[in-house]
Design an enzyme around this catalytic site. Structure first.
Site, PDB file in Angstrom:
ATOM      1  N   GLU A  46      10.551  -7.041  -1.720  1.00 45.59           N
ATOM      2  CA  GLU A  46       9.398  -6.618  -2.524  1.00 45.59           C
ATOM      3  C   GLU A  46       8.724  -5.446  -1.821  1.00 45.59           C
ATOM      4  OE1 GLU A  46       5.130  -7.870  -4.488  1.00 45.59           O
ATOM      5  OE2 GLU A  46       5.718  -8.745  -2.573  1.00 45.59           O
ATOM      6  N   GLU A  71       5.022  -3.645   3.379  1.00 47.97           N
ATOM      7  CA  GLU A  71       3.643  -3.248   3.081  1.00 47.97           C
ATOM      8  C   GLU A  71       3.181  -2.237   4.124  1.00 47.97           C
ATOM      9  OE1 GLU A  71       1.255  -3.685   0.578  1.00 47.97           O
ATOM     10  OE2 GLU A  71       0.281  -2.288   1.946  1.00 47.97           O
ATOM     11  N   ASP A  98       6.527   1.963   5.913  1.00 45.23           N
ATOM     12  CA  ASP A  98       6.697   2.683   4.652  1.00 45.23           C
ATOM     13  C   ASP A  98       7.955   2.205   3.930  1.00 45.23           C
ATOM     14  OD1 ASP A  98       5.959   5.024   2.891  1.00 45.23           O
ATOM     15  OD2 ASP A  98       8.052   5.467   3.382  1.00 45.23           O
ATOM     16  N   ASP A 120       1.281   1.522  -7.531  1.00 44.76           N
ATOM     17  CA  ASP A 120       0.274   2.565  -7.398  1.00 44.76           C
ATOM     18  C   ASP A 120      -0.953   2.005  -6.673  1.00 44.76           C
ATOM     19  OD1 ASP A 120      -1.558   4.499  -7.570  1.00 44.76           O
ATOM     20  OD2 ASP A 120      -1.546   4.670  -9.748  1.00 44.76           O
ATOM     21  N   PHE A 196      -2.354  -8.104  -8.784  1.00 45.56           N
ATOM     22  CA  PHE A 196      -2.829  -6.989  -9.593  1.00 45.56           C
ATOM     23  C   PHE A 196      -2.615  -7.224 -11.076  1.00 45.56           C
ATOM     24  CE2 PHE A 196      -4.674  -3.243  -7.610  1.00 45.56           C
ATOM     25  CZ  PHE A 196      -4.812  -3.736  -6.332  1.00 45.56           C
TER      26      PHE A 196
HETATM   27  C1  LIG Z   1      -1.705  -1.793  -6.201  1.00 46.10           C
HETATM   28  S1  LIG Z   1      -1.145  -2.679  -4.797  1.00 46.10           S
HETATM   29  C2  LIG Z   1      -0.117  -3.921  -5.577  1.00 46.10           C
HETATM   30  C3  LIG Z   1       0.067  -5.123  -4.693  1.00 46.10           C
HETATM   31  C4  LIG Z   1       0.965  -6.211  -5.300  1.00 46.10           C
HETATM   32  N1  LIG Z   1       2.317  -5.735  -5.515  1.00 46.10           N
HETATM   33  C5  LIG Z   1       0.415  -6.735  -6.594  1.00 46.10           C
HETATM   34  O1  LIG Z   1       0.994  -6.439  -7.659  1.00 46.10           O
HETATM   35  O2  LIG Z   1      -0.622  -7.423  -6.557  1.00 46.10           O
HETATM   36  C6  LIG Z   1       0.083  -1.566  -4.131  1.00 46.10           C
HETATM   37  C7  LIG Z   1       0.477  -1.904  -2.702  1.00 46.10           C
HETATM   38  O3  LIG Z   1       1.555  -1.045  -2.331  1.00 46.10           O
HETATM   39  C8  LIG Z   1       1.358  -0.641  -0.989  1.00 46.10           C
HETATM   40  N2  LIG Z   1       2.107   0.618  -0.825  1.00 46.10           N
HETATM   41  C9  LIG Z   1       1.866   1.789  -1.453  1.00 46.10           C
HETATM   42  N3  LIG Z   1       2.727   2.732  -1.059  1.00 46.10           N
HETATM   43  C10 LIG Z   1       3.540   2.124  -0.157  1.00 46.10           C
HETATM   44  C11 LIG Z   1       4.650   2.580   0.620  1.00 46.10           C
HETATM   45  N4  LIG Z   1       5.070   3.843   0.541  1.00 46.10           N
HETATM   46  N5  LIG Z   1       5.260   1.698   1.424  1.00 46.10           N
HETATM   47  C12 LIG Z   1       4.840   0.412   1.514  1.00 46.10           C
HETATM   48  N6  LIG Z   1       3.781  -0.072   0.813  1.00 46.10           N
HETATM   49  C13 LIG Z   1       3.149   0.778  -0.010  1.00 46.10           C
HETATM   50  C14 LIG Z   1      -0.135  -0.482  -0.876  1.00 46.10           C
HETATM   51  O4  LIG Z   1      -0.610  -0.491   0.460  1.00 46.10           O
HETATM   52  C15 LIG Z   1      -0.638  -1.669  -1.681  1.00 46.10           C
HETATM   53  O5  LIG Z   1      -0.818  -2.809  -0.885  1.00 46.10           O
END
Ligand SMILES: C[S@@+](CC[C@H](N)C(=O)[O-])C[C@H]1O[C@@H](n2cnc3c(N)ncnc32)[C@H](O)[C@@H]1O
Length: 221
Positions: A46, A71, A98, A120, A196
């Protein structure tokens, strides 16, 4: 996501469940992050796990699959790792780093499913350039790690982003569009069942999902 959205416990402890991507060996074998017998099980990844709700729920209903979250934000990673540790999840782990780096570190064809739910992190338009861009290079990295027949699932509330994802997918013949199936842990009427999604549904936002499977092309890797 702003700082106010997560309050990590003072005693939060990632030990055994949360790992720093930078400190892991290359190539990254996700099975090495789990205990003995689990090493034979399929691995699903994920990307952007946030508070880890999907990892917690899906690892419970599908105990025979290993789930690895990725994350980038330290505070969310710590929150999610601590949750997995307190619930003693034998089949879920999370790495801090990342997404692209994590995918690039994994062996080709080693992943049995990729989940991207609300990738996003910056809902404000002026922050759009900071989103996890599902563009050709990123999809190529997804395509490389997916095993033949393994699905990529994406859910978003952003219509423009959804169109961009569909267009990027259409340009990759080895990622074949397929019927979107919600994960087993999603509730009735949910597409992902993540934090989310639940928050956005309350706000009445339209949520869209797309799936594709990695085609097996004889003679082509
Ligand atoms: C809007 S949140 C959604 C969290 C979860 N998937 C949900 O649906 O509740 C997006 C998450 O993606 C992470 N994220 C964004 N870009 C990322 C990247 N390049 N690599 C790893 N995590 C990333 C952010 O830090 C954030 O925690």
């Amino acid at each position: 996501m702003g700082r106010s959205h997560v309050r990590t416990r003072r005693d939060a402890d990632p030990a055994g469940y949360g790992f720093a991507l930078d400190e892991l060996e290359r190539p990254l074998d996700p099975r090495g992050l789990f205990g003995g017998e689990a090493r034979q099980a399929p691995v699903e990844v994920e990307i952007g796990s946030g508070k880890g709700s999907f990892l917690v729920a899906e690892s419970e209903v599908r105990p025979d699959t290993l789930f690895l979250g990725v994350e980038r934000a330290r505070r969310y990673w710590l929150y999610a790792a601590d949750r997995l540790r307190r619930r003693e999840r034998p089949n879920a782990r999370i790495v801090r780093g990342d997404a692209r780096d994590a995918l690039d570190a994994m062996p080709e064809g080693s992943v049995s499913g990729l989940h991207l739910y609300f990738p996003d992190p910056w809902p404000k338009r002026r922050h759009a350039h900071r989103r996890l861009l599902i563009q050709p290079e990123f999809l190529a990295a997804c395509e490389r790690v997916l095993a033949a027949g393994a699905p990529l699932r994406v859910v978003t509330d952003d219509p423009g982003y959804f169109d961009q994802i569909e267009a990027a997918l259409a340009a990759r013949p080895k990622l074949v569009r397929s019927r979107y199936e919600p994960p087993a842990s999603a509730n009735e009427g949910e597409l992902a069942g993540s934090n989310f999604e639940r928050k956005y549904r309350v706000e009445g936002r339209r949520i869209q999902a797309v799936a594709a499977v990695r085609a097996s092309v004889p003679g082509v890797s």
